[in-house]
Design a protein around this motif. Sequence first.
Motif, PDB file in Angstrom:
ATOM      1  N   ASN A  12       0.839  -1.194   0.000  1.00 30.22           N
ATOM      2  CA  ASN A  12       0.000   0.000   0.000  1.00 30.22           C
ATOM      3  C   ASN A  12       0.877   1.248   0.000  1.00 30.22           C
ATOM      4  OD1 ASN A  12      -2.186  -1.690   0.176  1.00 30.22           O
ATOM      5  ND2 ASN A  12      -2.436  -1.447   2.366  1.00 30.22           N
ATOM      6  N   ASN A  13       0.891   1.958  -1.125  1.00 28.44           N
ATOM      7  CA  ASN A  13       1.696   3.177  -1.257  1.00 28.44           C
ATOM      8  C   ASN A  13       1.238   4.255  -0.300  1.00 28.44           C
ATOM      9  OD1 ASN A  13       3.154   2.109  -3.347  1.00 28.44           O
ATOM     10  ND2 ASN A  13       2.294   3.409  -4.915  1.00 28.44           N
ATOM     11  N   VAL A  14       2.203   4.933   0.321  1.00 33.73           N
ATOM     12  CA  VAL A  14       1.882   6.153   1.061  1.00 33.73           C
ATOM     13  C   VAL A  14       2.506   7.355   0.359  1.00 33.73           C
ATOM     14  CG1 VAL A  14       1.608   4.998   3.276  1.00 33.73           C
ATOM     15  CG2 VAL A  14       3.834   5.906   2.643  1.00 33.73           C
ATOM     16  N   GLY A  15       3.448   7.103  -0.547  1.00 32.92           N
ATOM     17  CA  GLY A  15       4.071   8.187  -1.294  1.00 32.92           C
ATOM     18  C   GLY A  15       5.371   7.745  -1.915  1.00 32.92           C
ATOM     19  N   ARG A  16       6.041   8.708  -2.549  1.00 29.58           N
ATOM     20  CA  ARG A  16       7.318   8.397  -3.203  1.00 29.58           C
ATOM     21  C   ARG A  16       8.223   9.611  -3.184  1.00 29.58           C
ATOM     22  NH1 ARG A  16       5.744   5.458  -7.555  1.00 29.58           N
ATOM     23  NH2 ARG A  16       3.666   5.349  -6.751  1.00 29.58           N
TER      24      ARG A  16
END
Length: 173
Positions: free
Chosen positions: A154-158
Amino acid sequence: MRNKLKSNSGYTLVEMIIVIAIIAIMSGAGIFTVSAIRTSQATASMQKFDSELSALEMRAKTQKSGEALRIVQNGANYDVFYGTCTDGNPSTFTANSTTADKVLERVTIYYAEDYDADSVTTPLTEKVVIIRKSDSQVLTGYGEYRFCKYNSNNNVGRVTLNQYTGGHTYGKN
Protein backbone atom coordinates in the motif's frame (compact mmCIF):
# COMPACT_ATOMS: atom_id res chain seq x y z
CA MET A 1 -45.55 -23.81 47.02
CA ARG A 2 -45.53 -20.71 44.94
CA ASN A 3 -42.75 -19.24 47.06
CA LYS A 4 -40.30 -21.87 45.88
CA LEU A 5 -40.02 -20.71 42.20
CA LYS A 6 -36.46 -20.63 40.86
CA SER A 7 -34.84 -17.26 40.26
CA ASN A 8 -33.79 -16.89 36.59
CA SER A 9 -30.44 -15.02 36.78
CA GLY A 10 -28.89 -15.84 33.33
CA TYR A 11 -28.34 -13.61 30.27
CA THR A 12 -30.96 -13.37 27.59
CA LEU A 13 -30.13 -13.94 23.93
CA VAL A 14 -30.76 -10.25 23.17
CA GLU A 15 -28.22 -9.16 25.81
CA MET A 16 -25.59 -11.53 24.37
CA ILE A 17 -26.15 -10.22 20.84
CA ILE A 18 -25.76 -6.63 22.05
CA VAL A 19 -22.47 -7.46 23.81
CA ILE A 20 -21.12 -9.27 20.73
CA ALA A 21 -22.09 -6.29 18.52
CA ILE A 22 -20.28 -3.87 20.83
CA ILE A 23 -17.15 -6.04 20.79
CA ALA A 24 -17.27 -6.23 16.97
CA ILE A 25 -17.58 -2.44 16.64
CA MET A 26 -14.67 -1.83 19.03
CA SER A 27 -12.46 -4.38 17.20
CA GLY A 28 -13.22 -2.72 13.86
CA ALA A 29 -12.30 0.68 15.24
CA GLY A 30 -9.04 -0.77 16.57
CA ILE A 31 -8.10 -2.19 13.17
CA PHE A 32 -8.68 1.18 11.48
CA THR A 33 -6.62 2.93 14.15
CA VAL A 34 -3.66 0.57 13.69
CA SER A 35 -3.84 1.05 9.92
CA ALA A 36 -3.83 4.85 10.32
CA ILE A 37 -0.83 4.67 12.67
CA ARG A 38 1.15 2.55 10.19
CA THR A 39 0.30 4.94 7.36
CA SER A 40 1.48 7.93 9.40
CA GLN A 41 4.72 6.12 10.35
CA ALA A 42 5.48 5.37 6.69
CA THR A 43 4.63 8.95 5.67
CA ALA A 44 6.90 10.35 8.40
CA SER A 45 9.71 8.09 7.19
CA MET A 46 9.24 9.34 3.63
CA GLN A 47 9.42 12.97 4.78
CA LYS A 48 12.48 12.22 6.92
CA PHE A 49 14.20 10.58 3.94
CA ASP A 50 13.48 13.64 1.81
CA SER A 51 14.99 15.90 4.47
CA GLU A 52 18.06 13.64 4.64
CA LEU A 53 18.51 14.06 0.89
CA SER A 54 18.38 17.84 1.42
CA ALA A 55 20.99 17.56 4.16
CA LEU A 56 23.21 15.43 1.90
CA GLU A 57 22.87 17.97 -0.90
CA MET A 58 23.97 20.77 1.45
CA ARG A 59 26.86 18.67 2.77
CA ALA A 60 27.99 17.92 -0.77
CA LYS A 61 28.00 21.63 -1.63
CA THR A 62 29.67 22.93 1.53
CA GLN A 63 32.03 20.17 2.61
CA LYS A 64 34.66 18.03 0.95
CA SER A 65 33.95 15.86 -2.09
CA GLY A 66 32.60 12.37 -1.76
CA GLU A 67 29.82 13.03 0.75
CA ALA A 68 27.30 10.20 0.65
CA LEU A 69 24.59 8.46 2.61
CA ARG A 70 23.84 4.76 2.88
CA ILE A 71 20.40 3.29 3.49
CA VAL A 72 20.42 -0.18 5.05
CA GLN A 73 17.36 -2.26 5.86
CA ASN A 74 17.28 -3.32 9.51
CA GLY A 75 14.18 -5.44 10.12
CA ALA A 76 11.12 -3.18 9.97
CA ASN A 77 13.33 -0.07 9.81
CA TYR A 78 15.91 1.46 7.50
CA ASP A 79 19.08 2.92 9.01
CA VAL A 80 20.61 6.00 7.35
CA PHE A 81 24.37 6.51 7.69
CA TYR A 82 26.37 9.54 6.56
CA GLY A 83 29.88 9.03 5.30
CA THR A 84 32.22 9.43 2.35
CA CYS A 85 32.99 7.58 -0.88
CA THR A 86 36.25 7.87 -2.75
CA ASP A 87 36.01 8.47 -6.49
CA GLY A 88 32.21 8.22 -6.39
CA ASN A 89 32.37 4.45 -5.91
CA PRO A 90 29.62 3.07 -3.61
CA SER A 91 31.79 0.08 -2.60
CA THR A 92 34.25 2.46 -0.92
CA PHE A 93 31.63 3.95 1.42
CA THR A 94 33.01 4.71 4.88
CA ALA A 95 30.47 5.67 7.53
CA ASN A 96 31.18 8.54 9.93
CA SER A 97 29.76 6.48 12.80
CA THR A 98 28.92 2.87 13.61
CA THR A 99 25.44 3.88 14.77
CA ALA A 100 22.77 5.10 12.40
CA ASP A 101 22.44 8.86 12.01
CA LYS A 102 18.70 8.54 11.32
CA VAL A 103 16.16 5.71 11.36
CA LEU A 104 13.23 5.39 8.97
CA GLU A 105 10.69 3.46 11.03
CA ARG A 106 8.10 0.79 10.11
CA VAL A 107 8.32 1.25 6.35
CA THR A 108 9.03 -0.80 3.24
CA ILE A 109 10.93 0.98 0.46
CA TYR A 110 10.96 -0.06 -3.18
CA TYR A 111 13.61 1.51 -5.44
CA ALA A 112 13.89 1.84 -9.21
CA GLU A 113 16.75 3.57 -10.99
CA ASP A 114 14.52 4.14 -14.03
CA TYR A 115 11.99 6.27 -12.07
CA ASP A 116 9.36 3.50 -12.15
CA ALA A 117 9.24 2.03 -8.65
CA ASP A 118 5.73 0.68 -9.27
CA SER A 119 7.29 -2.06 -11.42
CA VAL A 120 9.57 -3.20 -8.56
CA THR A 121 8.38 -6.08 -6.39
CA THR A 122 11.45 -6.62 -4.18
CA PRO A 123 12.03 -4.20 -1.28
CA LEU A 124 15.23 -2.19 -1.12
CA THR A 125 17.82 -3.77 1.20
CA GLU A 126 20.75 -1.36 0.77
CA LYS A 127 21.59 1.70 -1.33
CA VAL A 128 24.32 4.35 -1.37
CA VAL A 129 23.44 7.87 -2.58
CA ILE A 130 26.36 10.01 -3.79
CA ILE A 131 25.92 13.63 -4.90
CA ARG A 132 28.82 15.32 -6.69
CA LYS A 133 30.01 18.56 -5.10
CA SER A 134 30.62 20.65 -8.21
CA ASP A 135 27.26 20.45 -9.94
CA SER A 136 25.04 18.49 -7.52
CA GLN A 137 24.70 15.67 -10.03
CA VAL A 138 23.71 12.37 -8.41
CA LEU A 139 26.27 9.68 -9.20
CA THR A 140 24.46 6.75 -7.56
CA GLY A 141 21.06 6.38 -5.94
CA TYR A 142 19.07 8.51 -8.38
CA GLY A 143 15.63 7.29 -9.33
CA GLU A 144 12.38 6.69 -7.50
CA TYR A 145 11.87 5.47 -3.95
CA ARG A 146 8.35 4.19 -3.27
CA PHE A 147 7.32 4.14 0.39
CA CYS A 148 4.76 1.63 1.65
CA LYS A 149 3.45 0.54 5.01
CA TYR A 150 5.71 -2.12 6.53
CA ASN A 151 5.08 -5.56 5.00
CA SER A 152 2.57 -4.14 2.56
CA ASN A 153 2.27 -2.89 -1.01
CA ASN A 154 0.00 0.00 0.00
CA ASN A 155 1.70 3.18 -1.26
CA VAL A 156 1.88 6.15 1.06
CA GLY A 157 4.07 8.19 -1.29
CA ARG A 158 7.32 8.40 -3.20
CA VAL A 159 10.53 10.37 -3.33
CA THR A 160 12.08 11.06 -6.73
CA LEU A 161 15.77 11.99 -6.93
CA ASN A 162 16.82 13.59 -10.23
CA GLN A 163 20.12 12.32 -11.63
CA TYR A 164 21.18 15.52 -13.36
CA THR A 165 20.16 18.26 -10.95
CA GLY A 166 20.14 16.50 -7.57
CA GLY A 167 16.66 17.86 -7.05
CA HIS A 168 14.21 15.69 -5.19
CA THR A 169 10.50 15.74 -4.69
CA TYR A 170 8.16 13.77 -2.51
CA GLY A 171 4.45 13.35 -2.48
CA LYS A 172 1.52 11.00 -2.57
CA ASN A 173 0.74 9.20 -5.79
